[in-house]
Design a protein around this motif. Structure first.
Motif, PDB file in Angstrom:
ATOM      1  N   TRP A 101       0.845  -1.192   0.000  1.00  0.00           N
ATOM      2  CA  TRP A 101       0.000   0.000   0.000  1.00  0.00           C
ATOM      3  C   TRP A 101       0.883   1.245   0.000  1.00  0.00           C
ATOM      4  O   TRP A 101       1.798   1.347   0.799  1.00  0.00           O
ATOM      5  N   LYS A 102       0.604   2.162  -0.919  1.00  0.00           N
ATOM      6  CA  LYS A 102       1.217   3.489  -0.893  1.00  0.00           C
ATOM      7  C   LYS A 102       0.076   4.480  -0.833  1.00  0.00           C
ATOM      8  O   LYS A 102      -0.551   4.795  -1.837  1.00  0.00           O
ATOM      9  N   GLY A 103      -0.216   4.917   0.386  1.00  0.00           N
ATOM     10  CA  GLY A 103      -1.405   5.733   0.573  1.00  0.00           C
ATOM     11  C   GLY A 103      -2.630   4.881   0.317  1.00  0.00           C
ATOM     12  O   GLY A 103      -2.804   3.811   0.915  1.00  0.00           O
ATOM     13  N   LEU A 104      -3.478   5.330  -0.614  1.00  0.00           N
ATOM     14  CA  LEU A 104      -4.691   4.588  -0.932  1.00  0.00           C
ATOM     15  C   LEU A 104      -4.539   3.722  -2.179  1.00  0.00           C
ATOM     16  O   LEU A 104      -5.516   3.184  -2.684  1.00  0.00           O
ATOM     17  N   ARG A 105      -3.326   3.583  -2.679  1.00  0.00           N
ATOM     18  CA  ARG A 105      -3.066   2.733  -3.844  1.00  0.00           C
ATOM     19  C   ARG A 105      -2.508   1.390  -3.403  1.00  0.00           C
ATOM     20  O   ARG A 105      -1.555   1.326  -2.639  1.00  0.00           O
ATOM     21  N   CYS A 106      -3.109   0.340  -3.912  1.00  0.00           N
ATOM     22  CA  CYS A 106      -2.680  -1.024  -3.586  1.00  0.00           C
ATOM     23  C   CYS A 106      -2.068  -1.671  -4.824  1.00  0.00           C
ATOM     24  O   CYS A 106      -2.682  -1.697  -5.894  1.00  0.00           O
ATOM     25  N   THR A 107      -0.861  -2.181  -4.681  1.00  0.00           N
ATOM     26  CA  THR A 107      -0.168  -2.868  -5.771  1.00  0.00           C
ATOM     27  C   THR A 107       0.138  -4.293  -5.332  1.00  0.00           C
ATOM     28  O   THR A 107       0.613  -4.512  -4.210  1.00  0.00           O
ATOM     29  N   ILE A 108      -0.141  -5.256  -6.199  1.00  0.00           N
ATOM     30  CA  ILE A 108       0.115  -6.655  -5.862  1.00  0.00           C
ATOM     31  C   ILE A 108       0.958  -7.326  -6.941  1.00  0.00           C
ATOM     32  O   ILE A 108       1.026  -6.868  -8.085  1.00  0.00           O
ATOM     33  N   GLY A 109       1.590  -8.431  -6.562  1.00  0.00           N
ATOM     34  CA  GLY A 109       2.263  -9.315  -7.487  1.00  0.00           C
ATOM     35  C   GLY A 109       1.722 -10.712  -7.279  1.00  0.00           C
ATOM     36  O   GLY A 109       1.459 -11.136  -6.148  1.00  0.00           O
ATOM     37  N   VAL A 110       1.522 -11.450  -8.378  1.00  0.00           N
ATOM     38  CA  VAL A 110       0.878 -12.761  -8.315  1.00  0.00           C
ATOM     39  C   VAL A 110       1.729 -13.789  -9.047  1.00  0.00           C
ATOM     40  O   VAL A 110       2.296 -13.502 -10.102  1.00  0.00           O
ATOM     41  N   ASP A 111       1.806 -14.979  -8.479  1.00  0.00           N
ATOM     42  CA  ASP A 111       2.441 -16.117  -9.130  1.00  0.00           C
ATOM     43  C   ASP A 111       1.383 -17.161  -9.450  1.00  0.00           C
ATOM     44  O   ASP A 111       0.346 -17.248  -8.770  1.00  0.00           O
ATOM     45  N   GLY A 112       1.637 -17.964 -10.476  1.00  0.00           N
ATOM     46  CA  GLY A 112       0.722 -19.056 -10.807  1.00  0.00           C
ATOM     47  C   GLY A 112      -0.051 -18.787 -12.079  1.00  0.00           C
ATOM     48  O   GLY A 112       0.378 -18.030 -12.948  1.00  0.00           O
ATOM     49  N   SER A 113      -1.224 -19.413 -12.190  1.00  0.00           N
ATOM     50  CA  SER A 113      -2.058 -19.309 -13.389  1.00  0.00           C
ATOM     51  C   SER A 113      -2.951 -18.070 -13.289  1.00  0.00           C
ATOM     52  O   SER A 113      -4.143 -18.165 -13.005  1.00  0.00           O
ATOM     53  N   PHE A 114      -2.361 -16.915 -13.547  1.00  0.00           N
ATOM     54  CA  PHE A 114      -3.095 -15.671 -13.348  1.00  0.00           C
ATOM     55  C   PHE A 114      -3.603 -15.054 -14.653  1.00  0.00           C
ATOM     56  O   PHE A 114      -4.181 -13.966 -14.639  1.00  0.00           O
ATOM     57  N   ALA A 115      -3.415 -15.729 -15.771  1.00  0.00           N
ATOM     58  CA  ALA A 115      -3.874 -15.179 -17.050  1.00  0.00           C
ATOM     59  C   ALA A 115      -5.384 -14.944 -17.011  1.00  0.00           C
ATOM     60  O   ALA A 115      -6.151 -15.819 -16.611  1.00  0.00           O
ATOM     61  N   GLY A 116      -5.812 -13.759 -17.438  1.00  0.00           N
ATOM     62  CA  GLY A 116      -7.231 -13.438 -17.492  1.00  0.00           C
ATOM     63  C   GLY A 116      -7.843 -12.995 -16.184  1.00  0.00           C
ATOM     64  O   GLY A 116      -9.039 -12.731 -16.122  1.00  0.00           O
ATOM     65  N   LEU A 117      -7.044 -12.917 -15.102  1.00  0.00           N
ATOM     66  CA  LEU A 117      -7.588 -12.528 -13.811  1.00  0.00           C
ATOM     67  C   LEU A 117      -7.543 -11.016 -13.630  1.00  0.00           C
ATOM     68  O   LEU A 117      -6.762 -10.313 -14.281  1.00  0.00           O
ATOM     69  N   SER A 118      -8.398 -10.510 -12.755  1.00  0.00           N
ATOM     70  CA  SER A 118      -8.417  -9.085 -12.440  1.00  0.00           C
ATOM     71  C   SER A 118      -8.479  -8.897 -10.933  1.00  0.00           C
ATOM     72  O   SER A 118      -8.912  -9.787 -10.188  1.00  0.00           O
ATOM     73  N   LEU A 119      -8.039  -7.714 -10.494  1.00  0.00           N
ATOM     74  CA  LEU A 119      -7.937  -7.382  -9.064  1.00  0.00           C
ATOM     75  C   LEU A 119      -9.056  -6.428  -8.670  1.00  0.00           C
ATOM     76  O   LEU A 119      -9.323  -5.449  -9.358  1.00  0.00           O
TER      77      LEU A 119
END
Length: 782
Positions: free
Chosen positions: A700-718
């Motif tokens: 989290w940087k202030g109100l912005r959230c950044t993530i990193g994902v491993d695995g079968s993440f093709a086509g996914l959304s946050l």
């Protein structure tokens, strides 16, 4: 979440609730408002309440009129139709309940309404006092029961901010102390960055929709937080600062990039500003906020791609790699999301074509050739289609076509000629009619015929079906020759053992074995199926899941012949419709759906190469196949017809065509035309296995959230929600798709949510939850 507006509307309407045992239905609801506190939001309420009328000067188009006119409304004499579900509501600005009660001293203009207090009902507090704004917000008896300060400054600020207050979610402000500071912040928009972007997007509409107090509050916030005076400097100065996004404007730019479609006029506004002159080191980090720069880069890319026309394959590959290093970063800019970088996005697919075509589909046995195409080769066809699907302009098509013809056409030609050479030695690998084994069709299976479901399209369809949680198996099928619908459709039908081909058939159309009647037109084909105990389902009929059924769906081949290369732009929607059709059949009770097809096809923008075959030699000539006249001879290769091995026809060499300029065609011998997939689809009987996805980074940087994902993440959304399973509780500007590196970033708009516990969720294309984890807005994961 529930808006205050919704509660207000409900409260006013519920004033008409009555006990039919003791009363008759009220003819109207009277809403007195002596101090005119609600007057500014009444037009807004009229949008939601078609039965809301206003006492005032005659203006029937605005549902406003004097007392006698309101009486006419009740009597049904006006132009406004009354709802049977809700009695009319009469808003009375400047009028109190006491004014109506004092009938004798009641002003003449009110006297026609005085008796309505007895036949109607007054919307009032439980203590019979009129509802003020403060009373409605504060009271827990018919109001909202919120904690509100009662000093005069708060009351004044609350009334000024009323239109904003109605849009607030009750759950988010429960437990808060609502004082003058809260309402002043609300008055100025509560979110200066959002308001600034709205002002840039809708300058005059934004200002006209605000009172003088609201406008001055907005100006003051901009001056304080962004060192910018909207009133003095104007929208063009603001657009220039946004494009440069330096200092505090970086946050404004990032917010714009989060949801650019919310502000459709901003790109055109930036274009009116003078962009700094780029030097030779100009890049996306310096000029990425300027659509003019992006447009210039697109023009440069187009010229470079056009220059590759007729280039050597290796030179083209090297050039594409260099172009991708130069232009690839632009695909992460907002202009790509807005569809203003189609060539840059197409470049990514063209580079894929360049890499995949390094491995030729022109070696090994027929079995090895088939295996290679099914694992790798089809991806070349798929990448070509996806590159073309991104194109809108003719000049862009010319650029993309130049690369496709330089890389894809020779690859197609080599693989087709190699296949034809191997077939000449070993014979066609497809099943021969004479030795064909009977196909088993389990009880409860529906056979779905899709005309022209090429192998790469079938692979796409399989992925879509699996995303629905369906089980899909595939079987390789070599089509009947020639690869045209007339021959191939009957070959994959459940009654092929009742069909044959006569020597006189020059149109590749077989006939009923018992009678010799042609299957052309479809009548005898359908009759054979029905006589064999099968049901036939039309496009709108899903059947009942009993026995077996044949149905036809999908317009891939028709669209290809009609549109040529533009089929690439429509294929995704065509497959989506087929996907939905299969899902509907399974939901109707079919145990499985077997998807079959007749042939694939070739697609080449600019047209396939032509080969000559004189009309004097043929009885019938299609794009890639022809039937010779009796006694005619040619140097072209002859092939046996699937329905009658003694009847031969001509197929064009390589990927050439007997007609000039055909971009889409079939009927010949190539992997794209002849190697297809049969898909068998069923409902998953067991619990779906968990998707292998893991959130490895959460910052989290202030109100912005950044993530990193491993695995079968093709086509996914946050997305980030207050309740994991409820999309309406999302707290971000909009969900974001994960990038190719598995990263995504979203922004929480409401600063008041800082510190609240929420749920981070990853969603698939269908909007279903894949995984979730708790976190705290602005802090570490909980």
């Amino acid at each position: 979440m529930s808006k205050i507006l919704k509660h207000l509307l409900k409260a006013v309407r519920e004033a008409s609730i009555f006990n039919p045992e003791t009363r008759v239905a009220p003819v109207c609801i009277l809403w007195p408002d002596r101090d005119r506190q609600w007057e500014t939001v009444i037009p807004l309420l009229q949008v939601e309440l078609p039965e809301l009328f206003i006492l005032g000067d005659y203006a029937p188009d605005k549902r406003i009129g004097p007392a006698i006119w309101l009486r006419c409304v009740i009597a049904g004499k006006g132009d406004h139709a009354l709802s049977k579900a809700h009695p009319p509501i009469f808003y009375l600005p400047g009028v109190s309940r006491q004014d109506l009660r004092a009938v004798e001293s009641c002003p003449d203009l009110l006297k026609p309404l005085a008796e309505l207090q007895y036949r109607g009902v007054i919307w009032s507090q439980i203590n019979a006092k009129d509802w003020t704004i403060l009373a409605f917000i504060k009271s827990d008896q018919g109001g909202l029961g919120l904690d509100v300060a009662q000093d005069n400054d708060t009351k004044n600020a609350m009334q000024l901010a009323l239109h904003r207050l109605l849009d607030e979610d009750i759950e988010l402000i429960k437990g808060k102390r609502l004082d003058k500071d809260y309402f002043n912040t609300l008055l100025s928009g509560g979110d200066p960055v959002r308001d600034l972007l709205q002002w840039l997007d809708q300058e005059h509409a934004f200002k006209n929709a605000r009172t003088e107090n609201e406008w001055m509050a907005f100006v003051a916030v901009c001056k304080s937080q962004l060192a910018f005076n909207p009133q003095q400097e104007g929208v063009l100065a603001g657009a220039e600062k946004l494009a440069n996004h330096q200092g505090p404007w970086l946050g404004v730019w990032e917010r714009f990039c989060e949801a650019p479609l919310r502000y459709p006029n901003i790109p055109a506004l930036i274009r009116k500003c003078k962009m700094p002159h780029p030097d030779i080191f100009a890049n996306e980090s310096t000029f990425g906020g300027w659509p003019q720069w992006n447009e210039a880069e697109e023009n440069g890319l187009r010229n470079r791609l056009l220059s590759l026309n007729n280039g050597l394959v290796q030179t083209v590959r090297s050039e594409l790699q260099e172009l991708d290093r130069q232009h690839g970063p632009r695909r992460q800019l907002v202009w790509a999301e807005l569809g203003e970088a189609p060539l840059d996005k197409a470049l990514e697919k063209l580079l894929e074509v360049a890499e995949l075509t390094q491995i030729a589909c022109a070696s090994g046995t027929l079995e090895e050739l088939s295996a290679h195409y099914r694992s790798v080769g089809w991806r070349v066809d798929d990448a070509v289609l996806k590159a073309l699907a991104l194109i809108e302009k003719v000049v862009d098509l010319e650029a993309v076509t130049a690369v496709i013809r330089a890389l894809y056409l020779p690859w197609l030609e080599n693989s087709a000629r190699y296949l034809q050479q191997q077939v000449g030695v070993s014979g066609y690998p497809g099943e021969a009619l004479a030795t064909a084994k009977a196909t088993a069709y389990p009880e409860g299976q529906c056979l779905l015929f899709v005309d022209g479901l090429r192998l790469d399209a079938a692979k796409r369809l399989r992925e879509m079906l699996e995303n629905l949680g369906l089980d899909v198996t595939e079987k390789v099928i070599w089509t009947a020759l020639p690869s045209v619908t007339a021959t191939g459709k009957a070959a994959v039908s459940p009654i092929r053992d009742k069909i044959t081909g006569n020597d006189g058939n020059s149109d590749f159309e077989p006939c009923v074995m018992a009678t010799g009647q042609s299957l052309k037109g479809g009548y005898h084909f359908k009759k054979l199926i029905q006589d064999s105990g099968w049901k036939i389902l039309d496009h709108m009929d899903n059947g009942d899941g009993q026995g077996n059924a044949w149905c036809e769906f999908g317009d891939i081949d028709h669209e290809g012949h009609d549109r040529g290369w533009k089929l690439a732009k429509h294929l995704a929607n065509l497959l989506k419709e087929i996907n939905e059709r299969i899902d509907a059949l399974l939901k109707a009770g079919w145990k499985s759906v077997r998807v079959v097809t007749d042939h694939g096809w070739l697609l080449m923008p600019g047209g396939l190469p032509k080969t000559e075959l004189p009309n004097t030699l043929t009885d019938n000539k299609w794009g890639r196949c022809a039937c010779l006249k009796p006694g005619a001879s040619t140097d072209q290769k002859l092939y046996a017809w699937y329905w009658n091995p003694s009847h031969h026809f001509v197929l064009a060499d390589g990927v050439s065509c007997f007609k000039n300029g055909d971009e889409y065609t079939h009927g010949g011998l190539s992997l794209q035309e002849c190697l297809t997939l049969e898909l068998t689809v069923s409902r998953n009987k067991s619990v779906m296995p968990p998707v292998s996805v893991k959130v490895t980074d959460l910052v989290w940087k202030g109100l912005r959230c950044t993530i990193g994902v491993d695995g079968s993440f093709a086509g996914l959304s946050l997305d980030i929600r207050q309740q994991a399973g409820d999309a309406l509780t999302s707290v971000v500007v909009e969900p974001k798709s994960l990038k190719q590196n598995g990263a995504a970033s979203v922004l929480v708009e409401n600063v008041d949510l800082d510190g609240q516990k929420v749920v981070l969720v990853l969603l698939n294309d269908e909007g279903s939850l894949v995984t979730q984890m708790d976190t705290v807005i602005g802090g570490n994961s909980a």
